[in-house]
Motif scaffolding. Sequence first.
Motif, short mmCIF file in Angstrom:
data_model
loop_
_atom_site.label_atom_id
_atom_site.label_comp_id
_atom_site.label_asym_id
_atom_site.label_seq_id
_atom_site.Cartn_x
_atom_site.Cartn_y
_atom_site.Cartn_z
N ASN A 96 0.80 -1.22 0.00
CA ASN A 96 0.00 0.00 0.00
C ASN A 96 0.83 1.28 0.00
O ASN A 96 0.44 2.29 -0.58
CB ASN A 96 -1.02 -0.01 1.14
CG ASN A 96 -0.37 0.06 2.50
OD1 ASN A 96 0.17 1.08 2.87
ND2 ASN A 96 -0.42 -1.03 3.24
N LEU A 99 0.77 4.45 -2.61
CA LEU A 99 0.68 5.86 -2.26
C LEU A 99 1.71 6.66 -3.05
O LEU A 99 1.41 7.71 -3.62
CB LEU A 99 0.93 6.03 -0.75
CG LEU A 99 1.02 7.45 -0.20
CD1 LEU A 99 -0.29 8.18 -0.41
CD2 LEU A 99 1.37 7.42 1.29
N LEU A 104 0.65 7.04 -6.63
CA LEU A 104 -0.40 8.05 -6.73
C LEU A 104 0.24 9.44 -6.74
O LEU A 104 -0.14 10.31 -7.53
CB LEU A 104 -1.30 7.90 -5.50
CG LEU A 104 -2.81 8.05 -5.62
CD1 LEU A 104 -3.35 7.35 -6.85
CD2 LEU A 104 -3.47 7.50 -4.36
N ILE A 161 -6.46 -1.00 2.88
CA ILE A 161 -6.49 -0.22 4.10
C ILE A 161 -7.68 0.73 4.05
O ILE A 161 -8.17 1.03 2.97
CB ILE A 161 -5.19 0.59 4.27
CG1 ILE A 161 -4.97 1.50 3.07
CG2 ILE A 161 -4.01 -0.32 4.46
CD1 ILE A 161 -3.82 2.46 3.27
N PRO A 162 -8.15 1.18 5.20
CA PRO A 162 -9.36 2.02 5.22
C PRO A 162 -9.28 3.23 4.31
O PRO A 162 -10.28 3.65 3.73
CB PRO A 162 -9.45 2.46 6.69
CG PRO A 162 -8.76 1.39 7.45
CD PRO A 162 -7.67 0.89 6.55
N TRP A 163 -8.09 3.82 4.15
CA TRP A 163 -7.98 5.03 3.34
C TRP A 163 -8.25 4.79 1.87
O TRP A 163 -8.64 5.71 1.16
CB TRP A 163 -6.59 5.65 3.50
CG TRP A 163 -6.31 6.02 4.91
CD1 TRP A 163 -5.51 5.37 5.78
CD2 TRP A 163 -6.86 7.13 5.64
NE1 TRP A 163 -5.52 5.99 7.00
CE2 TRP A 163 -6.33 7.07 6.94
CE3 TRP A 163 -7.74 8.16 5.30
CZ2 TRP A 163 -6.67 8.00 7.92
CZ3 TRP A 163 -8.06 9.09 6.27
CH2 TRP A 163 -7.53 9.00 7.57
N PHE A 164 -8.08 3.57 1.41
CA PHE A 164 -8.28 3.29 -0.01
C PHE A 164 -9.72 3.54 -0.46
O PHE A 164 -9.99 3.71 -1.64
CB PHE A 164 -7.87 1.85 -0.35
CG PHE A 164 -6.40 1.68 -0.55
CD1 PHE A 164 -5.55 2.78 -0.62
CD2 PHE A 164 -5.84 0.41 -0.68
CE1 PHE A 164 -4.18 2.62 -0.80
CE2 PHE A 164 -4.47 0.24 -0.88
CZ PHE A 164 -3.64 1.34 -0.94
N VAL A 165 -10.63 3.56 0.49
CA VAL A 165 -12.02 3.82 0.15
C VAL A 165 -12.18 5.29 -0.23
O VAL A 165 -13.05 5.64 -1.01
CB VAL A 165 -12.93 3.51 1.36
CG1 VAL A 165 -14.38 3.88 1.06
CG2 VAL A 165 -12.80 2.05 1.75
N HIS A 166 -11.32 6.11 0.32
CA HIS A 166 -11.51 7.56 0.17
C HIS A 166 -10.49 8.26 -0.69
O HIS A 166 -10.48 9.47 -0.78
CB HIS A 166 -11.53 8.21 1.55
CG HIS A 166 -12.68 7.74 2.35
ND1 HIS A 166 -13.97 8.09 2.05
CD2 HIS A 166 -12.76 6.91 3.41
CE1 HIS A 166 -14.79 7.51 2.90
NE2 HIS A 166 -14.08 6.78 3.74
N THR A 167 -9.60 7.50 -1.28
CA THR A 167 -8.64 8.15 -2.16
C THR A 167 -9.35 8.52 -3.45
O THR A 167 -10.47 8.09 -3.70
CB THR A 167 -7.48 7.19 -2.50
OG1 THR A 167 -8.02 5.94 -2.86
CG2 THR A 167 -6.54 7.04 -1.33
N ASP A 168 -8.69 9.32 -4.25
CA ASP A 168 -9.25 9.74 -5.52
C ASP A 168 -8.47 9.10 -6.64
O ASP A 168 -7.35 9.51 -6.90
CB ASP A 168 -9.17 11.27 -5.63
CG ASP A 168 -9.67 11.75 -6.97
OD1 ASP A 168 -10.47 11.04 -7.60
OD2 ASP A 168 -9.22 12.83 -7.40
#
Lengths: 339, 339
Positions: free
Chosen positions: A246, A250, A253, A275-282
């Motif tokens: 992950n 990053l 990206l 990871i939880p942040w992958f739901v909210h990345t653009d």
Amino acid sequence: MASIKDVAAEAGVSVATVSRVLNDHPSVSADARARVLAAVETLGYRPNAVARSLRTDQTHTLGLVISDVMNPYFTELARSVEEEARALGYSVIIGNADERPDLQDHHVRNLLDRRIDGLLVSPTDGGSPLMLDAVRAGTPMVFVDRWIPGVDVPVVRADGEAAVRDLVAHLHGLGHRRLAIIAGPAATTTGQERVAAFREALHAYGLDLPEDYTGQGDFQAESGRRVTEGFLDLATPPEVVFAADNLMALGALDAVRARGMRVPDDIALAAFDDIPWFVHTDPPITAIAQPTGELGRAAVRALVDRIEGRPPQSVTLPARLVVRRSCGENPNPVQRSTS
Amino acid sequence: MASIKDVAAEAGVSVATVSRVLNDHPSVSADARARVLAAVETLGYRPNAVARSLRTDQTHTLGLVISDVMNPYFTELARSVEEEARALGYSVIIGNADERPDLQDHHVRNLLDRRIDGLLVSPTDGGSPLMLDAVRAGTPMVFVDRWIPGVDVPVVRADGEAAVRDLVAHLHGLGHRRLAIIAGPAATTTGQERVAAFREALHAYGLDLPEDYTGQGDFQAESGRRVTEGFLDLATPPEVVFAADNLMALGALDAVRARGMRVPDDIALAAFDDIPWFVHTDPPITAIAQPTGELGRAAVRALVDRIEGRPPQSVTLPARLVVRRSCGENPNPVQRSTS
DNA sequence: CCTCCTCGTGGAATCGATTACACGACTTCG
DNA sequence: CGAAGTCGTGTAATCGATTCCACGAGGAGG
């Protein structure tokens, strides 16, 4: 700080009796027990774990050496390890190797010097002499996530092969044909396996993995950025970049964004480790999720089994693909990303 | 495992001499030193840290009790603490309180039992008797990030007041007038301070912070989601939500997304604590960044000063605002978010 | 040549626990 | 009523280091 002697004096008994009360040994009279407990209370006595460990040759402590605390995957692993260990009556001392073999050795040595009861390791490399010696000397050990081939130590890990196959199927279905990977260090099993699984899955679709589509990363963000830039500089850049962890995703990206390009329109991205942040990345990132908590717990159970004389078991759990939007839209199979 | 006696026997000297060589005490002959070193080498001897600690009453270990390992802010803090400690010759044992006072006490007790040389704490609450007793008993202690008022312990923290003022100015400039906050637990200093700073900054613009725009969170993601849902259910929902930490911001993002709404068009979002992922969320999130690494290092230095008999110093470093796109576009000051 | 240091070394106490062994008081049973 | 347990307790050894003290050898100074 009050010692057992002070308690003995206060209660008017010998240190042996105090010790017996503390370890609730049966042959202590109710009267003596009460007096000792009272003395413990008034003095605020707490047994010295250092002295106890010296005498009993047990620290009730597990060492956990992980490759990188800043990686959310390992953070979650550490957390579940500590929880399970606590439930079983052990504490955990964490050592962060930061993907550096020398730091890893530093922590292993430190933990061994402290006489921890057992060691949980996610090795950053093929195995230092130090670690091999420790195994040979009989230190209870279990490998988590990564392991060292040819060493007789139980391994608790996730198998991503099927999930990688699913990923490649997904990518192929979206029309992608030029797939690249940001690999982890070749000295780690996960580094090798993920590339191997990817290559094999590609072969199943008649695709292959050219040299210049295999970037060498080190599981840290900066390497993901560097490798991705290399890919983008190629005469024919890949349509998809698959990051083997992950943090490198990053970095990838970052690199894509720095060029003013967009995921997935200009280039698609997928990652190992969810990871939880992958739901909210653009955009939200398609990733292969490991059963991290379960891995941590299984590893502790294996290690404690080994420590307490039961036969430890290696465990392999399946990882699974979580499709999001970073590789293109799935509802429309005709769509192509040939930018 | 070989002990100092084995080394002594192997080298043909007494244990006292071996100990002197190991601690490089001056009065040892070159000959004896060489023989001891050779014996150490052939036996693979490593001193037993447990025994050494018992005798010297020093463990060269620091305890770090943090509120939540899964919070990237604390992860980074832990990492810098370990680095600085290592540089100064100390190891660190981390305890994760998970925002639970009982777990915090468990770890403090455990660390005290292990006779760590000093304790670094980011208290989850107003201070358990256990911790206050430890301070009174003279345990070297330093608070990081959060602290307990009225206790004579050095504090190393960031001051976000100015940054919160900057944030409110930024929001006001974008035309936002209805601002809400997801607060941290009132039992924590950071929980209180951030709300207070926010309210005060609002006052400066003639705005106030109504009761129903003040949601009670606990610094964890789930509470951010819950509070945000509450805000969205209001007859007049806020135009901006300011989350007092990054995990609650993640929860808020989840809640907004679950309703099919968008940041910043439908509602704006800002957070305390900046983390690498905020650059890549959709949209990138405006946040207040703390000098996390510097805080960790300063805390260790203060603690080690205290342990080694030098006067420890409290440290307060400024936080700063990092503007991104989650509160609306800044180039265009006329824009309104009155969804 | 004797006395006094200095130097290198070893013996033994010590840190704070656990635990084997011994011992006295009480039960119990033949 | 005496022998044989049982029970509760204390004394002391032990874990592996560090460190105080004593001691013998050798050198310097009178």
